[in-house]
Scaffold this motif. Structure first.
Motif, PDB file in Angstrom:
ATOM      1  N   UNK A   1       0.848  -1.187   0.144  1.00 26.57           N
ATOM      2  CA  UNK A   1       0.006   0.384  -0.225  1.00 26.57           C
ATOM      3  C   UNK A   1       1.052   0.995   0.307  1.00 26.57           C
ATOM      4  N   UNK A   2       0.403   2.394  -0.802  1.00 30.77           N
ATOM      5  CA  UNK A   2       1.440   3.399  -0.917  1.00 30.77           C
ATOM      6  C   UNK A   2       1.239   3.913   0.829  1.00 30.77           C
ATOM      7  N   UNK A   3       2.544   4.118   0.916  1.00 29.65           N
ATOM      8  CA  UNK A   3       2.516   4.592   2.543  1.00 29.65           C
ATOM      9  C   UNK A   3       1.357   6.465   2.770  1.00 29.65           C
ATOM     10  N   UNK A   4       0.748   6.210   4.039  1.00 26.65           N
ATOM     11  CA  UNK A   4      -0.085   8.019   4.124  1.00 26.65           C
ATOM     12  C   UNK A   4       0.048   7.891   5.508  1.00 26.65           C
ATOM     13  N   UNK A   5      -0.137   9.342   6.140  1.00 29.67           N
ATOM     14  CA  UNK A   5      -0.605   9.161   6.962  1.00 29.67           C
ATOM     15  C   UNK A   5      -1.957   9.345   7.383  1.00 29.67           C
ATOM     16  N   UNK A   6      -2.795   8.712   8.255  1.00 30.16           N
ATOM     17  CA  UNK A   6      -4.026   8.883   8.263  1.00 30.16           C
ATOM     18  C   UNK A   6      -4.938   9.545   8.651  1.00 30.16           C
ATOM     19  N   UNK A   7      -3.874  11.008   9.136  1.00 26.21           N
ATOM     20  CA  UNK A   7      -5.023  11.428  10.624  1.00 26.21           C
ATOM     21  C   UNK A   7      -3.994  13.269   9.874  1.00 26.21           C
ATOM     22  N   UNK A   8      -4.826  14.024  10.364  1.00 26.63           N
ATOM     23  CA  UNK A   8      -4.416  15.539  10.803  1.00 26.63           C
ATOM     24  C   UNK A   8      -4.261  15.810   9.137  1.00 26.63           C
ATOM     25  N   UNK A   9      -3.488  17.161   8.640  1.00 23.34           N
ATOM     26  CA  UNK A   9      -4.028  18.130   8.063  1.00 23.34           C
ATOM     27  C   UNK A   9      -2.434  17.725   6.965  1.00 23.34           C
ATOM     28  N   UNK A  10      -2.868  17.554   6.011  1.00 22.62           N
ATOM     29  CA  UNK A  10      -1.176  16.813   5.292  1.00 22.62           C
ATOM     30  C   UNK A  10      -0.227  17.804   5.184  1.00 22.62           C
ATOM     31  N   UNK A  11       1.130  18.223   6.170  1.00 18.72           N
ATOM     32  CA  UNK A  11       1.812  18.980   5.291  1.00 18.72           C
ATOM     33  C   UNK A  11       2.838  18.651   4.794  1.00 18.72           C
ATOM     34  N   UNK A  12       3.555  19.634   4.265  1.00 17.80           N
ATOM     35  CA  UNK A  12       3.987  19.695   2.940  1.00 17.80           C
ATOM     36  C   UNK A  12       5.257  18.142   2.670  1.00 17.80           C
ATOM     37  N   UNK A  13       4.796  18.038   1.209  1.00 21.24           N
ATOM     38  CA  UNK A  13       5.849  16.692   0.808  1.00 21.24           C
ATOM     39  C   UNK A  13       6.601  17.135   0.185  1.00 21.24           C
ATOM     40  N   UNK A  14       8.309  16.111   0.475  1.00 19.17           N
ATOM     41  CA  UNK A  14       9.252  16.283  -0.046  1.00 19.17           C
ATOM     42  C   UNK A  14       9.014  16.493  -1.111  1.00 19.17           C
ATOM     43  N   UNK A  15      10.557  17.226  -1.655  1.00 15.57           N
ATOM     44  CA  UNK A  15      10.413  16.728  -3.511  1.00 15.57           C
ATOM     45  C   UNK A  15      11.069  15.743  -4.283  1.00 15.57           C
ATOM     46  N   UNK A  16      10.823  16.127  -4.897  1.00 16.46           N
ATOM     47  CA  UNK A  16      11.404  14.849  -5.673  1.00 16.46           C
ATOM     48  C   UNK A  16      12.636  14.628  -5.465  1.00 16.46           C
ATOM     49  N   UNK A  17      13.522  15.037  -5.802  1.00 17.06           N
ATOM     50  CA  UNK A  17      15.055  14.880  -4.995  1.00 17.06           C
ATOM     51  C   UNK A  17      15.302  15.029  -3.976  1.00 17.06           C
ATOM     52  N   UNK A  18      14.598  15.290  -2.933  1.00 15.47           N
ATOM     53  CA  UNK A  18      14.470  14.961  -1.523  1.00 15.47           C
ATOM     54  C   UNK A  18      14.488  13.526  -1.516  1.00 15.47           C
ATOM     55  N   UNK A  19      12.672  12.927  -2.216  1.00 17.97           N
ATOM     56  CA  UNK A  19      13.301  11.567  -1.817  1.00 17.97           C
ATOM     57  C   UNK A  19      13.291  10.647  -2.483  1.00 17.97           C
ATOM     58  N   UNK A  20      14.498  10.884  -2.928  1.00 15.62           N
ATOM     59  CA  UNK A  20      15.517  10.428  -3.767  1.00 15.62           C
ATOM     60  C   UNK A  20      16.247  10.287  -2.942  1.00 15.62           C
ATOM     61  N   UNK A  21      17.159  11.431  -2.455  1.00 16.09           N
ATOM     62  CA  UNK A  21      18.439  10.972  -1.290  1.00 16.09           C
ATOM     63  C   UNK A  21      17.701  10.738  -0.112  1.00 16.09           C
ATOM     64  N   UNK A  22      16.560  10.497   0.751  1.00 18.64           N
ATOM     65  CA  UNK A  22      15.980   9.945   1.915  1.00 18.64           C
ATOM     66  C   UNK A  22      16.634   8.093   1.240  1.00 18.64           C
ATOM     67  N   UNK A  23      15.839   8.240   0.577  1.00 18.93           N
ATOM     68  CA  UNK A  23      15.643   6.234   0.482  1.00 18.93           C
ATOM     69  C   UNK A  23      17.010   5.442  -0.022  1.00 18.93           C
ATOM     70  N   UNK A  24      18.239   7.054  -1.293  1.00 22.99           N
ATOM     71  CA  UNK A  24      19.336   6.070  -0.789  1.00 22.99           C
ATOM     72  C   UNK A  24      20.293   6.050   0.394  1.00 22.99           C
ATOM     73  N   UNK A  25      20.035   6.689   1.538  1.00 24.99           N
ATOM     74  CA  UNK A  25      20.190   7.129   3.232  1.00 24.99           C
ATOM     75  C   UNK A  25      19.852   5.776   3.814  1.00 24.99           C
TER      76      UNK A  25
END
Length: 537
Positions: free
Chosen positions: A242-266
């Motif tokens: 399942x594509x992960x997402x928080x279930x409650x609360x207002x949606x905070x700002x999402x990371x940019x694709x470049x930031x996502x790639x960097x975090x996954x590689x870490x």
């Protein structure tokens, strides 16, 4: 190893009948399956060069996404960000509007880019779908039915395949030592084909066991998980994460694709992200799945693994499909897929699986040849001078089905390059089945001996259409020199088919006159021959 003669005879009968019932479908599955070892290069070879501006950098991708969603609000439901662009992935961003009438789960895919002046560009002409057709032929053993109908039939064929493996091994055991490396090439053509069949079958036995077992698992995948759920409770563990997402609360700002790639590689240093798949999770909040590969591990899909990722933090939250991060159960399930797809060990394993797939297709072809000749010998011993209608039809199908499959795939591949984005999945399917049915009908009308020569030539000409299409398209079509291997392999297979046509012609003219493959006294299907002449095959 000594076995009772009656036991060997019984297993020989089982092996023959099971083989003839499943062999034609298995030829299609193995031939198409061999080609799917290079599905992505094939798709790139067949796809026209991108008509869009070069992909923007990952840093500019949020700008592209914002403009695309503003112009096409339906894209917000789900879209993909491709980290590598080429003919198979012609744009940084794409999304698909599903067609409920499309039984293959397709629809209209839109590709978006930014022009040099920053304006949005959107086109619907994407990569060729011919590779998808070849994969479907492989999965459904060539059956032209809906997936839900074809898969159980494929499972039944896979079970017959397993029976053929076991019975064939029992038949070979008594002469295993003496016939292990035997390949007697001479006047006794049937003995030569038998030796070749035995050698191919024995030395590729582990590969065939893997294919048979995993095919059964794929065919009855849903039934296995339903049984598991009834026995142990809980839902299916084998589905896509399942594509992960928080279930409650207002949606905070999402990371940019470049930031996502960097975090996954870490978090997964050996993992190479390829595609970011955005969608909607719980409560309609943004959700994300990252697809990619890790050469150190096998993966669940044919060419990638995947992980659920929190789009706000970049944390990996679902690892059932993530190579190197799976638990024991998920890793075990993935091993079935990896062994079947050959998506481990890099190019060496893929080439090995490609050659083993072609050898497997040839194994079923030779098995059918042997069965038809053995049937004819039994008919002669029983006093039947003329070849029966059943023998003629089986002989014709043994020629028409494999060569029709080869010709159909080759021509529709060439059409993909010549027609470009104008060739839909349905058009590719129509081209394939038209050639396939025409070749099969031709074999039934002309008979096995004549059709064996004529359809081998047809297959060679069809195979030559592949490099010819490349010459017509021009060198600018390629985005990698390695894609020229597609044309090189097609040339080699065309030469092999021409050699096969020459051998079949020689056999038809000089072989035993009472053989199914002899043209010296062949008559239309079911009609009596003019001059009965007995002879050994």
């Amino acid at each position: 190893m000594k076995l009772p003669t009656d036991v060997v005879k019984m297993y020989k009968e089982v092996h023959g009948w099971v083989g003839i019932l499943s062999g034609l479908c298995l030829f299609i599955a193995f031939y198409a399956g061999a080609l799917t070892m290079f599905e992505l290069p094939l798709q790139r070879w067949a796809s026209s060069p991108p008509a869009l501006a070069p992909a923007p950098s990952l840093d500019r991708t949020p700008e592209l996404v914002a403009k695309a969603i503003a112009a096409h609000p339906e894209a917000a439901k789900g879209y993909e960000i491709h980290l590598r662009t080429d003919a198979a992935h012609p744009a940084r961003m794409s999304w698909t509007v599903r067609d409920p009438e499309d039984h293959h789960g397709g629809g209209t895919t839109h590709y978006a880019a930014l022009a040099p002046d920053g304006a949005l560009q959107v086109v619907t002409q994407g990569p060729s779908q011919v590779a998808q057709l070849i994969d479907v032929l492989h999965q459904q053993v060539g059956l032209p039915f809906d997936h839900e109908i074809s898969m159980p039939i494929m499972g039944g064929i896979a079970l017959l395949y397993m029976i053929a493996i076991v019975s064939g091994l029992v038949v070979l055991l008594p002469s295993l030592v003496s016939d292990l490396f035997a390949l007697r090439i001479g006047r006794n053509v049937k003995r030569m084909w038998l030796d070749l069949h035995n050698v191919l079958g024995l030395f590729s036995l582990p590969f065939h066991i893997i294919m048979a077992l995993t095919a059964v698992v794929f065919a009855f995948h849903d039934q296995f998980y339903d049984a598991q759920g009834m026995a142990f409770g809980g839902g299916e563990r084998g589905g896509r994460p399942a594509m992960a997402a928080p279930a409650e609360g207002p949606p905070p700002a999402t990371l940019t694709p470049a930031q996502i790639v960097a975090r996954v590689r870490e978090q997964a240093p050996g993992f190479t992200p390829q595609t970011l798949v955005y969608g909607r999770g719980g409560g309609g909040l943004p959700a994300l799945r990252v697809q990619g590969s890790d050469d150190r591990y096998g993966v669940r899909a044919p060419s990638y693994g995947m992980a659920g990722v929190d789009p706000q933090t970049g944390a990996i939250t679902a690892t059932d499909y993530m190579p190197g991060m799976q638990d024991g159960w998920s890793a075990t399930i993935t091993s079935f897929f990896a062994l079947h797809f050959g998506n481990f060990g890099g190019a060496t394993i893929r080439w090995a699986y490609f050659l083993l797939g072609l050898a497997g297709a040839f194994l079923f072809y030779t098995g059918n040849l042997l069965w038809v000749e053995s049937r004819r010998r039994k008919e002669r011993k029983g006093g039947a001078v003329d070849q029966t209608r059943a023998t003629r039809i089986l002989g014709a199908l043994t020629v028409g089905v494999p060569l029709g499959c080869v010709a159909g795939i080759s021509v529709t591949l060439a059409a993909a390059k010549l027609l470009g984005g104008h060739a839909s999945y349905g058009m590719h399917s129509a081209i394939y089945y038209a050639l396939f049915l025409l070749a099969t009908f031709w074999a039934l009308v002309r008979g096995a001996a004549r059709a064996g020569v004529e359809l081998s030539v047809l297959g060679a000409v069809a195979m030559l259409c592949v490099p010819l299409a490349s010459l017509i398209a021009g060198a600018a079509w390629y985005d990698a020199p390695a894609l020229m291997l597609v044309d090189g392999v097609a040339l080699l297979l065309a030469l092999a088919l021409l050699w096969s046509a020459r051998a079949a012609r020689h056999r038809a003219r000089t072989g035993p006159r009472d053989s199914v493959w002899s043209d010296r006294r062949e008559s239309p299907l079911g009609a009596p021959d003019a001059t009965p002449v007995a002879g050994e095959a």
